[in-house]
Design a protein around this motif. Structure first.
Motif, short mmCIF file in Angstrom:
data_model
loop_
_atom_site.label_atom_id
_atom_site.label_comp_id
_atom_site.label_asym_id
_atom_site.label_seq_id
_atom_site.Cartn_x
_atom_site.Cartn_y
_atom_site.Cartn_z
N ALA A 223 0.85 -1.37 0.10
CA ALA A 223 -0.61 0.22 0.21
C ALA A 223 1.25 1.37 -0.25
CB ALA A 223 -0.95 -0.30 1.50
N ARG A 224 2.12 1.10 0.48
CA ARG A 224 3.48 1.91 0.30
C ARG A 224 3.04 2.82 -1.59
NH1 ARG A 224 5.09 2.95 6.40
NH2 ARG A 224 6.45 3.97 5.04
N PRO A 225 3.71 3.78 -0.73
CA PRO A 225 4.72 4.69 -2.94
C PRO A 225 5.79 3.63 -3.32
CG PRO A 225 3.68 6.64 -1.01
CD PRO A 225 3.62 4.65 -0.23
N MET A 226 5.51 2.62 -3.98
CA MET A 226 6.57 2.16 -4.56
C MET A 226 7.99 2.99 -5.48
SD MET A 226 6.79 -1.22 -4.08
CE MET A 226 5.45 -1.79 -2.47
N VAL B 63 9.86 -0.66 -1.29
CA VAL B 63 10.00 0.29 -1.06
C VAL B 63 10.79 1.34 0.14
CG1 VAL B 63 8.86 0.73 1.60
CG2 VAL B 63 6.80 -0.10 -0.08
N PRO B 64 11.31 2.73 -0.44
CA PRO B 64 12.93 2.95 0.04
C PRO B 64 12.77 2.55 1.74
CG PRO B 64 11.64 4.42 -1.46
CD PRO B 64 10.31 3.49 -1.05
N ILE B 65 13.87 2.02 1.73
CA ILE B 65 14.00 1.69 3.19
C ILE B 65 14.23 3.17 3.83
CG2 ILE B 65 15.44 0.30 5.37
CD1 ILE B 65 16.55 -1.23 2.43
N ARG B 66 14.94 3.90 3.40
CA ARG B 66 14.49 5.13 3.90
C ARG B 66 14.00 6.07 4.54
NH1 ARG B 66 16.13 7.78 -0.30
NH2 ARG B 66 14.34 8.52 -0.43
N GLU B 67 12.75 6.27 3.79
CA GLU B 67 11.46 6.73 4.65
C GLU B 67 10.87 5.46 5.85
OE1 GLU B 67 8.69 6.47 1.10
OE2 GLU B 67 9.90 8.09 -0.15
N LEU C 298 13.06 -1.55 0.27
CA LEU C 298 12.53 -3.33 0.62
C LEU C 298 12.13 -3.90 -0.46
CD1 LEU C 298 10.65 -3.02 4.47
CD2 LEU C 298 13.13 -4.23 3.43
N ALA C 299 12.49 -4.96 -1.71
CA ALA C 299 11.84 -4.73 -2.97
C ALA C 299 10.91 -6.35 -2.59
CB ALA C 299 13.35 -5.25 -3.66
N VAL C 300 9.84 -6.23 -3.64
CA VAL C 300 8.83 -7.23 -3.70
C VAL C 300 8.59 -7.89 -4.98
CG1 VAL C 300 7.53 -5.29 -1.42
CG2 VAL C 300 7.23 -5.26 -4.21
N GLY C 301 9.03 -6.73 -5.84
CA GLY C 301 9.40 -6.82 -7.80
C GLY C 301 10.56 -7.39 -7.73
N MET C 302 10.74 -8.41 -9.36
CA MET C 302 12.22 -8.00 -9.90
C MET C 302 11.59 -8.21 -11.84
SD MET C 302 14.99 -11.43 -9.30
CE MET C 302 16.77 -11.15 -10.71
N PRO D 123 8.56 -13.30 -0.12
CA PRO D 123 7.93 -12.20 -0.67
C PRO D 123 8.73 -11.00 -1.13
CG PRO D 123 6.64 -12.37 1.63
CD PRO D 123 8.12 -13.33 1.21
N VAL D 124 9.68 -10.61 -0.16
CA VAL D 124 10.42 -9.15 0.49
C VAL D 124 11.87 -9.26 0.54
CG1 VAL D 124 10.63 -7.07 1.68
CG2 VAL D 124 8.27 -8.03 1.27
N ARG D 125 12.98 -8.70 -0.12
CA ARG D 125 14.07 -8.81 0.37
C ARG D 125 15.02 -7.42 0.14
NH1 ARG D 125 17.73 -11.20 -4.56
NH2 ARG D 125 19.51 -10.38 -3.04
N MET D 126 15.66 -7.05 0.84
CA MET D 126 16.39 -5.78 0.59
C MET D 126 17.36 -6.01 -1.01
SD MET D 126 18.22 -6.08 4.29
CE MET D 126 19.17 -4.13 4.53
N VAL D 127 18.05 -4.64 -1.75
CA VAL D 127 18.23 -3.84 -2.35
C VAL D 127 18.61 -3.58 -1.77
CG1 VAL D 127 18.51 -3.98 -4.63
CG2 VAL D 127 17.44 -5.65 -3.89
#
Length: 533
Positions: free
Chosen positions: A290-293, A320-324, A363-367, A379-383
């Motif tokens: 639901a967050r801006p991607m 989703v940006p981890i910074r946010e 926090l990536a959900v798509g590739m 479903p989620v990983r760090m990039v």
């Protein structure tokens, strides 16, 4: 003491081990694939094997290192099982004790994994129980190849009067003395081994059916609020043997410590951001979607990548940006490390400052336009662009814990690797390949170079220790991706050595000094030898 020959005894031990492993697989469907004895013990091996041996396996087998480990573990187990079978002929208790010891090893390995519970011991216990039963059936029970105890022929039998070793002799260990027993034994071995194979493969199939492939297919990714800039025309030179600018998902390298790919249901997935923060939070997968991607092309590289290696690739990531998220939880003063923790307990430590310096850490959900592949962290990983994966690319991530480097060492640090791993400037020759035979005249020399979050300023090539020649750089989508380069070489007949080096946007040129991958990444110039006719 049984009269069984050593060969038959070894076969009995191997069959018992096969049944133990095969029977454990269906049980592991219920308790989790990582609780299967072979996987549980193999995971402990991954965690404890000396680093030089681990790097040797990666260098030799590449992304097939896990398969090689499982096959190697199985072969070692078969050898030990054969020895136990031969020992059990003399004293059945020795064989049973060996099975018990392996059961204890499997239980201990399963229970010491992150998130384990008592049920994880069941596959090893059930497998060991059935393995012990099979060993008894083949060594001392109704399936043994000769009656037990075996009675040698009496002096009045024709066998007693035959010459020693002659056609009529019957000795302990000669399966030919009991053809019916031999057939019974071999039939039993075949049936039990077949049943073990069916159970093992069936369990593996059921585990896949219970996996999250259907859940992944059902995921609908939101459109990015910040789409990836278009890949500029000419970024991909489309030359034979040259790696494409965007790596196809099936060809993207995979290096991690998971022998069995974690199956994480997005419905039950939760991410905790906690530790030294003022406002800890917990997010569901729906909350994250639901967050801006943000969508970006980012090149990832493994610290185990040798000079000229292929453990590097570029993909289009959505997340989703981890910074946010860090801004929302408000890290406390001194919390200079963010520990990413996987569902299987693996950890990486990322500098907090890097995650907040403006780079596209996600926090990536798509590739590449779809949900993350399961083996790449669904479903989620760090990039995180600019850092080696061992300090940033946590797959199947379930926690982000704020702490400090002084207080916590992530998975690889106690094993001799640097706590922080910025990616080094690297370049590679993709074409021509080593030992290629070329025709004299114009030859396209091309490859890739990368220095994520800094960018590449120049790439230079030289032939036979001659002067450096500047290559032509293709355009790129951003400084967070690699760049393709090319150089026109007028080749002359003979043996030639090509070398490449890159200079990043900060003005730092690759060093010629060769350094192995540990503790913080390889260095040196990629060198290729070719023959020109």
């Amino acid at each position: 003491m049984s009269s069984m020959s050593r060969g038959y005894a070894a076969l009995a031990g191997i069959t018992a081990a096969a049944v133990a492993i095969g029977a454990a697989e269906p049980v592991a469907v219920l308790t989790g694939a990582r609780s299967a004895p072979l996987v549980a013990v193999g995971s402990v091996v991954v965690d404890t094997v000396p680093e030089p041996l681990k790097q040797f396996a990666i260098a030799v087998f590449g992304t097939y290192d896990k398969i090689a480990l499982l096959v190697g573990t199985g072969l070692v187990l078969a050898g030990i099982a054969a020895l136990l079978g031969m020992a059990a002929v003399r004293r059945l208790g020795v064989g049973m004790a060996g099975i018990a010891a392996f059961a204890a090893l499997g239980v201990a390995a399963a229970l010491t994994r992150a998130g384990a519970d008592a049920a994880d011991a069941l596959p090893s216990l059930v497998g060991a129980g059935l393995g012990a039963l099979v060993l008894w059936l083949l060594i001392a029970g109704p399936l043994q190849p000769a009656p037990w105890p075996w009675s040698p022929p009496t002096p009045t039998t024709p066998a007693a009067s035959a010459p020693a070793g002659g056609a009529g002799s019957a000795r302990p260990g000669d399966a030919g003395a009991d053809p019916a027993g031999r057939r019974r034994f071999l039939t039993g071995v075949g049936a039990l081994t077949g049943a073990a194979a069916v159970a093992g493969l069936g369990g593996h199939w059921l585990a896949g059916r219970r996996g999250v492939s259907a859940a992944r297919r059902a995921v609908v990714l939101p459109a990015p609020a910040s789409p990836a800039p278009a890949v500029p025309a000419g970024a991909d030179l489309a030359l034979a043997q040259l790696a494409p600018y965007v790596t196809p998902t099936p060809e993207f390298y995979r290096i991690d410590t998971a022998l069995v790919v974690p199956q994480v249901d997005p419905e039950s997935w939760r991410l905790r951001i906690h530790g030294r923060v003022r406002n800890p939070v917990e997010l569901s997968f729906a909350d994250l979607l639901a967050r801006p991607m943000v969508e970006r092309h980012i090149t990832l590289a493994c610290v185990s990548n040798e000079v000229g290696g292929d453990l590097v690739g570029t993909a289009r990531w959505l997340g989703v940006p981890i910074r946010e998220l860090l801004d929302e939880v408000q890290p406390e003063e001194g919390a200079d490390q963010v520990v990413g923790r996987s569902v299987d307990g693996w950890t990486c430590g990322t500098p907090t400052a890097v995650l907040r310096d403006g780079r596209d850490a996600l926090l990536a959900v798509g590739m590449n336009g779809g949900p993350l592949p399961i083996e790449h962290g669904f479903p989620v990983r760090m990039v995180v662009p600019g850092l080696y994966g061992y300090v940033s690319a946590c797959k199947w991530v379930t926690e982000l814990e704020l702490t400090s480097f002084a207080d916590f060492d992530a998975y690889w640090v106690p094993r001799g690797w640097s706590a922080q791993g910025p990616i080094k400037t690297q370049s590679r020759i993709d074409t021509p390949r080593p030992r290629n035979r070329l025709t004299a005249g114009p030859v396209a020399v091309a490859g890739v170079a990368w220095a994520q979050h800094r960018g590449i300023r120049t790439v230079e090539v030289r032939v036979d220790q001659g002067p450096w020649q500047e290559a032509t750089l293709a355009p790129t989508a951003s400084v967070d991706t690699w760049v393709q380069w090319s150089w026109r070489w007028v080749a002359t007949p003979g043996e030639h050595t090509l070398q490449v080096r890159a200079t990043d946007a900060d003005g730092e040129t690759q060093t010629e000094r060769r350094q192995r991958v540990d503790p913080d990444g390889a260095t040196g110039w990629h060198t290729v030898k070719v023959t020109v006719r």
